[in-house]
Write a protein that holds these residues in place. Structure first.
Motif, mmCIF file in Angstrom:
data_model
loop_
_atom_site.group_PDB
_atom_site.id
_atom_site.type_symbol
_atom_site.label_atom_id
_atom_site.label_comp_id
_atom_site.label_asym_id
_atom_site.label_seq_id
_atom_site.Cartn_x
_atom_site.Cartn_y
_atom_site.Cartn_z
ATOM 1 N N LEU A 13 0.847 -1.202 0.000
ATOM 2 C CA LEU A 13 0.000 0.000 0.000
ATOM 3 C C LEU A 13 0.882 1.252 0.000
ATOM 4 C CD1 LEU A 13 -2.850 1.256 0.260
ATOM 5 C CD2 LEU A 13 -2.559 1.175 2.734
ATOM 6 N N LYS A 14 1.881 1.255 0.877
ATOM 7 C CA LYS A 14 2.760 2.421 1.026
ATOM 8 C C LYS A 14 3.515 2.710 -0.287
ATOM 9 C CE LYS A 14 6.187 3.965 4.273
ATOM 10 N NZ LYS A 14 7.398 3.363 4.746
ATOM 11 N N GLU A 15 4.004 1.637 -0.917
ATOM 12 C CA GLU A 15 4.804 1.837 -2.133
ATOM 13 C C GLU A 15 3.941 2.107 -3.364
ATOM 14 O OE1 GLU A 15 8.805 -0.701 -0.988
ATOM 15 O OE2 GLU A 15 7.395 -1.588 -2.411
ATOM 16 N N CYS A 16 2.690 1.620 -3.334
ATOM 17 C CA CYS A 16 1.854 1.733 -4.541
ATOM 18 C C CYS A 16 1.031 3.009 -4.596
ATOM 19 C CB CYS A 16 0.945 0.527 -4.674
ATOM 20 S SG CYS A 16 1.886 -0.908 -5.140
ATOM 21 N N LEU A 17 0.725 3.620 -3.444
ATOM 22 C CA LEU A 17 -0.086 4.841 -3.492
ATOM 23 C C LEU A 17 0.569 5.922 -4.350
ATOM 24 C CD1 LEU A 17 -1.698 5.173 0.066
ATOM 25 C CD2 LEU A 17 -2.800 4.530 -2.085
ATOM 26 N N PRO A 18 1.904 6.155 -4.224
ATOM 27 C CA PRO A 18 2.521 7.164 -5.107
ATOM 28 C C PRO A 18 2.445 6.780 -6.586
ATOM 29 C CG PRO A 18 3.981 6.611 -3.273
ATOM 30 C CD PRO A 18 2.850 5.637 -3.232
ATOM 31 N N LEU A 19 2.553 5.474 -6.885
ATOM 32 C CA LEU A 19 2.472 5.041 -8.295
ATOM 33 C C LEU A 19 1.067 5.289 -8.835
ATOM 34 C CD1 LEU A 19 4.319 1.570 -8.348
ATOM 35 C CD2 LEU A 19 5.245 3.837 -8.748
ATOM 36 N N LEU A 20 0.065 4.957 -8.026
ATOM 37 C CA LEU A 20 -1.326 5.178 -8.466
ATOM 38 C C LEU A 20 -1.610 6.676 -8.582
ATOM 39 C CD1 LEU A 20 -3.109 2.394 -6.373
ATOM 40 C CD2 LEU A 20 -2.965 2.513 -8.874
ATOM 41 N N ALA A 21 -1.058 7.474 -7.654
ATOM 42 C CA ALA A 21 -1.254 8.934 -7.707
ATOM 43 C C ALA A 21 -0.679 9.497 -9.004
ATOM 44 C CB ALA A 21 -0.620 9.593 -6.487
ATOM 45 N N ALA A 22 0.463 8.934 -9.429
ATOM 46 C CA ALA A 22 1.071 9.386 -10.689
ATOM 47 C C ALA A 22 0.185 9.009 -11.880
ATOM 48 C CB ALA A 22 2.465 8.789 -10.831
ATOM 49 N N ALA A 65 -13.017 -7.362 -7.461
ATOM 50 C CA ALA A 65 -12.049 -6.336 -7.863
ATOM 51 C C ALA A 65 -11.644 -6.635 -9.303
ATOM 52 C CB ALA A 65 -10.823 -6.350 -6.956
ATOM 53 N N ASP A 66 -11.468 -5.565 -10.100
ATOM 54 C CA ASP A 66 -11.016 -5.761 -11.488
ATOM 55 C C ASP A 66 -9.518 -5.986 -11.523
ATOM 56 O OD1 ASP A 66 -13.601 -5.042 -12.736
ATOM 57 O OD2 ASP A 66 -13.171 -3.057 -11.861
ATOM 58 N N ILE A 67 -8.833 -5.270 -10.621
ATOM 59 C CA ILE A 67 -7.366 -5.261 -10.636
ATOM 60 C C ILE A 67 -6.867 -5.535 -9.222
ATOM 61 C CG2 ILE A 67 -5.389 -3.657 -10.869
ATOM 62 C CD1 ILE A 67 -6.472 -2.788 -13.392
ATOM 63 N N GLY A 68 -5.774 -6.274 -9.116
ATOM 64 C CA GLY A 68 -5.142 -6.490 -7.817
ATOM 65 C C GLY A 68 -3.682 -6.137 -7.903
ATOM 66 N N ILE A 69 -3.151 -5.608 -6.804
ATOM 67 C CA ILE A 69 -1.716 -5.317 -6.744
ATOM 68 C C ILE A 69 -1.184 -6.045 -5.511
ATOM 69 C CG2 ILE A 69 0.065 -3.539 -6.620
ATOM 70 C CD1 ILE A 69 -1.890 -1.582 -7.858
ATOM 71 N N THR A 70 -0.301 -7.019 -5.763
ATOM 72 C CA THR A 70 0.211 -7.810 -4.640
ATOM 73 C C THR A 70 1.527 -8.473 -5.026
ATOM 74 O OG1 THR A 70 -0.458 -9.412 -2.950
ATOM 75 C CG2 THR A 70 -1.030 -9.968 -5.214
ATOM 76 N N GLY A 71 2.156 -9.113 -4.041
ATOM 77 C CA GLY A 71 3.468 -9.725 -4.280
ATOM 78 C C GLY A 71 3.348 -11.034 -5.049
ATOM 79 N N LYS A 72 4.403 -11.356 -5.784
ATOM 80 C CA LYS A 72 4.440 -12.627 -6.532
ATOM 81 C C LYS A 72 4.323 -13.809 -5.568
ATOM 82 C CE LYS A 72 5.221 -15.116 -10.284
ATOM 83 N NZ LYS A 72 4.119 -15.295 -11.251
ATOM 84 N N ASP A 73 4.814 -13.655 -4.337
ATOM 85 C CA ASP A 73 4.693 -14.727 -3.341
ATOM 86 C C ASP A 73 3.222 -15.055 -3.078
ATOM 87 O OD1 ASP A 73 4.757 -12.090 -2.324
ATOM 88 O OD2 ASP A 73 4.934 -12.815 -0.273
ATOM 89 N N THR A 74 2.404 -14.009 -2.945
ATOM 90 C CA THR A 74 0.972 -14.199 -2.681
ATOM 91 C C THR A 74 0.294 -14.868 -3.864
ATOM 92 O OG1 THR A 74 1.039 -12.200 -1.354
ATOM 93 C CG2 THR A 74 -1.133 -12.943 -2.049
ATOM 94 N N ILE A 75 0.674 -14.452 -5.084
ATOM 95 C CA ILE A 75 0.061 -15.011 -6.297
ATOM 96 C C ILE A 75 0.446 -16.489 -6.442
ATOM 97 C CG2 ILE A 75 0.009 -14.840 -8.827
ATOM 98 C CD1 ILE A 75 0.643 -11.794 -8.404
ATOM 99 N N GLU A 76 1.725 -16.795 -6.226
ATOM 100 C CA GLU A 76 2.187 -18.187 -6.338
ATOM 101 C C GLU A 76 1.545 -19.060 -5.271
ATOM 102 O OE1 GLU A 76 4.627 -19.872 -8.413
ATOM 103 O OE2 GLU A 76 3.973 -18.200 -9.645
ATOM 104 N N GLU A 77 1.431 -18.527 -4.061
ATOM 105 C CA GLU A 77 0.855 -19.309 -2.968
ATOM 106 C C GLU A 77 -0.631 -19.576 -3.219
ATOM 107 O OE1 GLU A 77 2.424 -20.919 -0.750
ATOM 108 O OE2 GLU A 77 0.753 -21.518 0.515
ATOM 109 N N TYR A 78 -1.301 -18.597 -3.850
ATOM 110 C CA TYR A 78 -2.723 -18.749 -4.175
ATOM 111 C C TYR A 78 -2.924 -19.922 -5.136
ATOM 112 C CZ TYR A 78 -7.490 -17.392 -5.388
ATOM 113 O OH TYR A 78 -8.849 -17.384 -5.576
ATOM 114 N N GLY A 79 -1.951 -20.104 -6.030
ATOM 115 C CA GLY A 79 -1.967 -21.304 -6.877
ATOM 116 C C GLY A 79 -2.696 -21.116 -8.190
ATOM 117 N N GLY A 80 -2.803 -22.215 -8.926
ATOM 118 C CA GLY A 80 -3.252 -22.216 -10.319
ATOM 119 C C GLY A 80 -4.587 -21.545 -10.595
ATOM 120 N N ALA A 81 -4.639 -20.254 -10.392
ATOM 121 C CA ALA A 81 -5.895 -19.546 -10.637
ATOM 122 C C ALA A 81 -6.145 -19.409 -12.131
ATOM 123 C CB ALA A 81 -5.822 -18.176 -10.000
ATOM 124 N N MET A 82 -7.384 -19.605 -12.516
ATOM 125 C CA MET A 82 -7.749 -19.428 -13.919
ATOM 126 C C MET A 82 -8.477 -18.100 -14.100
ATOM 127 S SD MET A 82 -6.513 -22.121 -15.084
ATOM 128 C CE MET A 82 -7.107 -22.095 -16.773
#
Ligand code: AMP
Length: 209
Positions: A13-22, A65-82
């Motif tokens: 959240l802290k790192e992405c708010l400035p990117l989204l603001a831009a 949610a249409d879009i998610g912003i999260t770490g690759k660790d979370t995505i990999e742990e979530y597993g084979g999402a279609m």
């Protein structure tokens, strides 16, 4: 049509708010100073959902949610999402998913006891290595598991390695490199194509500049 964007509390959240603001997406109030979890954007009719990391892929897969912003660790742990596509690497939040064990001690032969929060990542990794393991799920502070004799090895996120060293552990094998990614719900990719494409393109511009 506005976009609903889910992102993790904390570091992301802290790192992405400035990117989204831009990209001209700013929450109507400061999420760090509010107990609210859903924020309207100041313009563009977007919404930001602030949640626990493990729930970001769930929200995107189910289309709340249409879009998610999260770490690759979370995505990999979530597993084979279609239900979603991974469209962009934001190049921030870089770290590594590694195995680690007590300094100077070889790994025991036989079944390896592995403590981790990332049970799916760990299981898949040791399966690829054809190594027989017993996975022990912890929700945090994996570093103490070898000290307490609960496990021989841990699988955890390593950045500087300071946490491992402080607990008498050493990093061993690199399982994968991690960074913050943008995922998009498959249906939103069609129904909100121009909005999704515009945001991904501007995030990409911000990251590259
Ligand atoms: P370090 O002591 O710098 O190796 O940091 C290790 C600890 O910080 C790990 O236990 C992680 O929980 C956390 N950490 C470091 N970098 C990240 C990151 N990019 N994303 C999530 N957690 C991280």
């Amino acid at each position: 049509m506005g976009l609903v964007i889910a992102l993790n509390k904390g570091r992301i959240l802290k790192e992405c708010l400035p990117l989204l603001a831009a990209c001209e997406i700013e929450p109507s109030e400061d999420p760090h100073a509010s107990r609210k979890l859903i924020f309207d954007s100041r313009s563009g009719g977007h919404q930001l959902i602030v949640t626990r990391s493990a729930d970001v892929p769930t929200y995107v897969e189910h289309g709340v949610a249409d879009i998610g912003i999260t770490g690759k660790d979370t995505i990999e742990e979530y597993g084979g999402a279609m239900g979603f596509y991974e469209l962009l690497d934001l190049g921030i939040g870089k770290c590594r998913m590694m195995t680690a064990g007590p300094q100077g001690q070889p790994e025991p032969k036989g079944v390896l006891r592995v403590a981790t929060k990332f049970v799916n990542i760990a299981r898949a990794y040791y399966q690829r290595q054809a190594r027989q393991v017993e996975i022990i799920k912890l929700s945090g502070a994996m570093e103490i598991a070898p000290l307490l004799g609960l496990a021989d090895t841990i699988v955890d996120i390593v950045d500087t390695g300071n946490t491992l060293r402080a607990n008498g552990l050493e990093a061993r094998e690199n399982i994968c490199n991690i960074s913050t990614r943008v995922i998009v719900n498959r249906a939103s990719m069609k129904t909100k194509f121009s909005e999704v494409q515009a945001l991904v393109a501007s995030l990409n511009d911000v990251v590259e500049s």
